[in-house]
Enzyme design. Sequence first.
Site, mmCIF file in Angstrom:
data_model
loop_
_atom_site.group_PDB
_atom_site.id
_atom_site.type_symbol
_atom_site.label_atom_id
_atom_site.label_comp_id
_atom_site.label_asym_id
_atom_site.label_seq_id
_atom_site.Cartn_x
_atom_site.Cartn_y
_atom_site.Cartn_z
ATOM 1 N N LYS A 154 57.129 39.959 46.001
ATOM 2 C CA LYS A 154 58.495 39.772 45.486
ATOM 3 C C LYS A 154 58.870 38.291 45.418
ATOM 4 O O LYS A 154 58.237 37.449 46.039
ATOM 5 C CB LYS A 154 59.499 40.554 46.346
HETATM 6 C C1 LIG Z 1 58.998 46.714 45.953
HETATM 7 C C2 LIG Z 1 59.917 47.774 45.557
HETATM 8 C C3 LIG Z 1 60.416 48.716 46.475
HETATM 9 C C4 LIG Z 1 59.918 48.848 47.892
HETATM 10 O O1 LIG Z 1 59.899 47.694 48.629
HETATM 11 P P1 LIG Z 1 58.868 47.551 49.858
HETATM 12 O O2 LIG Z 1 59.353 46.314 50.539
HETATM 13 O O3 LIG Z 1 57.497 47.413 49.274
HETATM 14 O O4 LIG Z 1 59.008 48.751 50.702
HETATM 15 C C5 LIG Z 1 61.356 49.625 46.033
HETATM 16 N N1 LIG Z 1 61.779 49.646 44.762
HETATM 17 C C6 LIG Z 1 61.312 48.777 43.845
HETATM 18 C C7 LIG Z 1 61.843 48.855 42.449
HETATM 19 C C8 LIG Z 1 60.361 47.829 44.209
HETATM 20 O O5 LIG Z 1 59.881 46.996 43.283
#
Ligand SMILES: *Cc1c(COP(=O)(O)O)cnc(C)c1O
Length: 371
Positions: A154
């Site tokens: 992210k």
């Molecule tokens: C990355 C992501 C998640 C989950 O996040 P994690 O930190 O990997 O648990 C949920 N929704 C979306 C749209 C994402 O891109």
Amino acid sequence: MGGKFVIRFEEMYAKLTGARHCLAVANGTSALITALDGLDVNAGDEVIVPPYTFVATVNAVLLRGALPVFADIDLETFQMDPKRVEPALTDRTTAIIPVHMAGTPADLDAITAIGRRRRVPVIEDACQAHLAEWRGKKVGTLGTAGCFSFQGSKNLNSGEGGAVLTNDDAVLERCYSFHNNGRSRVTGNAAFGYQHNGANLRLTEFQGALLISQMSRLEEQSKRRDENAAYLTSMLSQVPGIKPARWPEGATRSAWHLYMFRYDKAAFAGAPRSSFLKAMSAEGIPCSSGYQPLNKEPFIQNILGSRGFKRLFSEASLKGWREKNECPMNDRLCTEAVWFTQTMLLGTRADMEQIVEAVKKVQAQAHTLKA
Ligand SMILES: *Cc1c(COP(=O)(O)O)cnc(C)c1O
């Protein structure tokens, strides 16, 4: 229960986004589960989600014992189509989760208006959308709760991590309690007298410290992505058969977690998308085909067939689920989409030109790709 780094990060992220409260949690999936609990979404409820999202959006709903109901996407924006939300509402609907796909805001005007009118809270899945804005306001602050991920891929990350934003004091209390084994934020770690059940979904101090440090480069990197993405769009929009995702009217900033466009093979001598992806990689431009239709994943049917779900939902609602959750626009998008990752947008202007040169070269040679 956070120590000084987690608490400091929560203050910083709330200030940055303009949210009244920020609660740091273990990851984005935990943020969604926590927000669902915070809004009292429980077993036997229904929650509206888009089909074009990471599987965690749907996993969170199912882990609460609730039934995901899919609202199809808009083919031009790749985002949840508000026109598909209203027909998906029933008397069991207890939340709507728009996802700001690729970091570009979903249509928050239309979706929050439906939520207000029908008295159903909106939880924004902003896990890809750090610093994204809707009419100048940061996403994650326009619904009743907003969920973020700080996982390694992210735009802001601490390896793993997450947060829930809310402007509602009562929702914060409940989310806090849920993420900290039912302890109260007000009365602390009472050994008995728990009012609420919960789990341990806390962020660690080490991750809190990492996030504080990573925050210093977030705006600068986001600006660079803005500039590069705008430049890329200006060039790629000129290429026949390449259709970059449009922003919903009202989006004023994207996080550009992904750069997405649709590939029309007719403009590439009929070469299938898989050949285009391979040829681009051979030119040194990595790209992917993105998500598969989530509403057709076998795990959903498996859970709907489970003993617990059969007790919670009528036979008719489980049996008819697949047909009621058809998403033809998403099915089509999943065959046409191409993604670049956010890190590619951190390059130079010349890098963006190289991406476009590669697309044009592949197009010129497309007749040799077919097969
Ligand atoms: C990355 C992501 C998640 C989950 O996040 P994690 O930190 O990997 O648990 C949920 N929704 C979306 C749209 C994402 O891109």
